[in-house]
Design an enzyme around this catalytic site. Structure first.
Site, PDB file in Angstrom:
ATOM      1  N   ASP A 166       0.821  -1.211   0.000  1.00 45.86           N
ATOM      2  CA  ASP A 166       0.000   0.000   0.000  1.00 45.86           C
ATOM      3  C   ASP A 166       0.861   1.270   0.000  1.00 45.86           C
ATOM      4  O   ASP A 166       1.877   1.340   0.678  1.00 45.86           O
ATOM      5  CB  ASP A 166      -0.888  -0.042   1.253  1.00 45.86           C
ATOM      6  CG  ASP A 166      -2.065   0.907   1.155  1.00 45.86           C
ATOM      7  OD1 ASP A 166      -2.264   1.499   0.086  1.00 45.86           O
ATOM      8  OD2 ASP A 166      -2.779   1.043   2.166  1.00 45.86           O
ATOM      9  N   GLU A 174      -2.840  -0.206  -8.598  1.00 44.94           N
ATOM     10  CA  GLU A 174      -3.742   0.873  -8.190  1.00 44.94           C
ATOM     11  C   GLU A 174      -2.972   2.179  -8.220  1.00 44.94           C
ATOM     12  O   GLU A 174      -1.883   2.287  -7.658  1.00 44.94           O
ATOM     13  CB  GLU A 174      -4.293   0.627  -6.783  1.00 44.94           C
ATOM     14  CG  GLU A 174      -5.094   1.846  -6.276  1.00 44.94           C
ATOM     15  CD  GLU A 174      -6.098   1.509  -5.204  1.00 44.94           C
ATOM     16  OE1 GLU A 174      -6.858   0.539  -5.373  1.00 44.94           O
ATOM     17  OE2 GLU A 174      -6.118   2.213  -4.190  1.00 44.94           O
TER      18      GLU A 174
END
Ligand code: ZN
Length: 515
Positions: free
Chosen positions: A186, A297
């Site tokens: 992340d 992402e």
């Protein structure tokens, strides 16, 4: 149960005793017996059989471990506790054994999940919340991203990507979770971290390009921005003006996104380098994993200003033009998404903005992503509806709050110490998180009653203070040891608490779940 190792509770207790005393114990005739009664000691859902061995997760001395019954063909490292046949091994849930596990039982390895409609990032900072989260997804159309950790979280929890993935692997094994699941590195900002995450076995990266977003231009006047734009190299400027100047990008709601000249100049000035960096991070991922073999992402949410529809369209189109395959994109939405508490702002304004971002994502061929999504009950319905059931939602630290909630209930003295430390170190923790609780409103840690403790978890100010305290709490050797110890002895409470809390999220999002 249709196969073999199933043991009487007594036998398992005998083994445990033997293992504890570090001596071998002879137990005969272990296989082919039934004992659901042993459920307090073994995890029934974990039972698996490879060609030669039976594998099962057990709890030994308040610690989870892997039990191998058979010749241990896979070569799990551990201690042989029964020396007659079949052999029995007790193996630690460490990184090396997790790698063996992923190899021999492929469902315990993460896969790219970008093709699913709904994915749910759970994260697990302490490494034992995930079984609780996984229970929600056995019969849900949503796919969990079980490992989800940023570099910041790794540093504050002193863990590596390998350790985070190992914890996820063990959770998946323990729960017998044979459905797809993902692992998200992340908020990765550098090529180096993208490589590290994918090399460790992660299947998704969240490319954070915020260091390359030139925020100053977003606040400049139209005149200043137009002038700066004239200073940009002609080749790039003319290409951008040709591509976007007359564009009316149609969305499926009938609206169009257009770029008035000043808006185009501003957007390009703010995001040009961010797009270039996105390409660098993507290429690094392709080098490690290959095209299309991981989820990418693109995150532009770490800004102080909301992402305009123009910015979203520009960043995605420019990145796609450079060959970047976007799986999901996280804009910065209107309102505030502070960790661990509900949405701050006007939910209707959020719905309007989200509606357009979700429509853009559909038009551009990926899913919309919502970060800091834990506890945002005021907007979950809008997320489910406006995305038409296609989105990625990240929650993470809320599991930490559940750990503290369990601590407050079971060990008030320990919780008081944690709370005192959280208050005392708030300013330091907050340099990384920028939350805005009112500390004046919070009760003192001394003599805090148990009712007052429970109430802290319903209080937005207290939740924020506790939420961001994990780095400081875990850095305190005494507190950290005491907390891990407590949770290890109350894993079921902790996991039930995580399951309950995340279940409320799925309910509000309109995602079916449950056993
Ligand atoms: Zn984010």
């Amino acid at each position: 149960m249709d196969f073999g190792i199933v043991l009487t509770a007594n036998e398992i207790r005998l083994w445990m005793a033997a293992a504890r005393q570090r001596r071998l114990l002879t137990v005969t005739g272990l296989a082919d017996r039934v004992a659901q009664r042993a459920a307090d000691l073994l995890y029934p859902r974990s039972l698996q059989r490879t060609e030669w061995d039976a594998l099962v997760a057990i709890r030994l001395d308040s610690k989870d471990a892997l039990l191998v019954v058979g010749p241990n063909e896979a070569g799990f490292e551990g201690e042989r506790v029964v020396d007659t046949e079949p052999a029995v091994w007790v193996c630690p849930l460490d990184r090396a054994n997790a790698e063996h596990m992923r190899h021999h039982l492929p469902f315990t390895a993460p896969v790219p999940v970008g093709g699913f409609d709904v994915t749910f990032g759970a994260g697990d900072r302490l490494g034992f919340a995930s079984p609780g989260a996984l229970r929600l997804f056995h019969h849900s159309p949503a796919v969990p991203v079980v490992a989800q950790q940023s570099v910041r979280e790794l540093e504050l929890t002193c863990r590596s990507f390998e350790e985070v993935l190992a914890a996820a692997t063990w959770s998946v094994f323990q729960e017998g979770f044979a459905r797809p699941w993902g692992a998200d590195g992340d908020h990765l900002k550098t090529v180096e971290w993208v490589r590290k995450a994918l090399q460790a076995g992660f299947t998704m990266i969240t490319a954070d390009v915020s260091d390359y977003i030139r925020a100053a231009y977003s606040a400049g006047t139209d005149e200043a921005v137009t002038e700066a734009w004239q200073g940009v190299g002609t080749g790039y400027r003319q290409r951008i003006e040709a591509d976007y100047g007359a564009l009316a990008f149609r969305l499926d709601d009938g609206e169009s996104v257009r770029f008035p000249p000043a808006e185009l100049a501003r957007t390009a000035l703010v995001y040009r380098e961010a797009v270039e960096h996105a390409e660098r991070l993507y290429r690094a991922g392709v080098q490690v994993r290959g095209e299309g073999a991981f989820d990418f992402e693109l995150s532009i949410d770490e800004t102080t200003f909301p992402t305009t529809p123009q910015a979203h369209l520009f960043v995605a189109r420019e990145a796609q033009r450079l060959g970047v395959r976007i799986s999901s994109l996280a804009p910065r939405f209107v309102g505030e998404f502070q960790k661990g508490i509900d949405y701050i702002g006007d939910p209707e304004a959020f719905r309007r903005g989200f509606h357009t971002h979700a429509a853009l994502a559909r038009a551009l061929g990926y899913r919309i992503s919502v970060h800091s999504g834990s506890d945002k009950f005021a907007i979950f319905q809008a997320v489910g509806e406006e995305s038409r059931g296609r989105f990625h939602l990240k929650t993470s630290g809320t599991n930490w709050l559940e750990a503290l909630r369990v601590t407050a209930r079971l060990a008030p003295v320990l919780f008081r110490r944690i709370y005192r430390l959280a208050l005392g170190t708030f300013a330091k923790s907050n340099t990384l998180y920028h939350t805005t609780p009112d500390l004046q409103k919070l009760p003192d840690a001394t003599n805090l009653s148990e009712e007052a403790m429970a109430a802290l978890f319903e209080d937005a100010d207290a939740r924020r203070v506790l939420h961001i305290s994990y780095g400081e709490v875990l850095a305190d050797a005494d507190l950290s040891r005491a907390l891990y110890d407590l949770l290890r002895h109350h894993l079921d409470d902790y996991r039930a608490s995580v399951e309950r809390h995340l279940g409320r999220h799925l309910d509000a999002l309109g995602i079916p779940h449950g056993e």
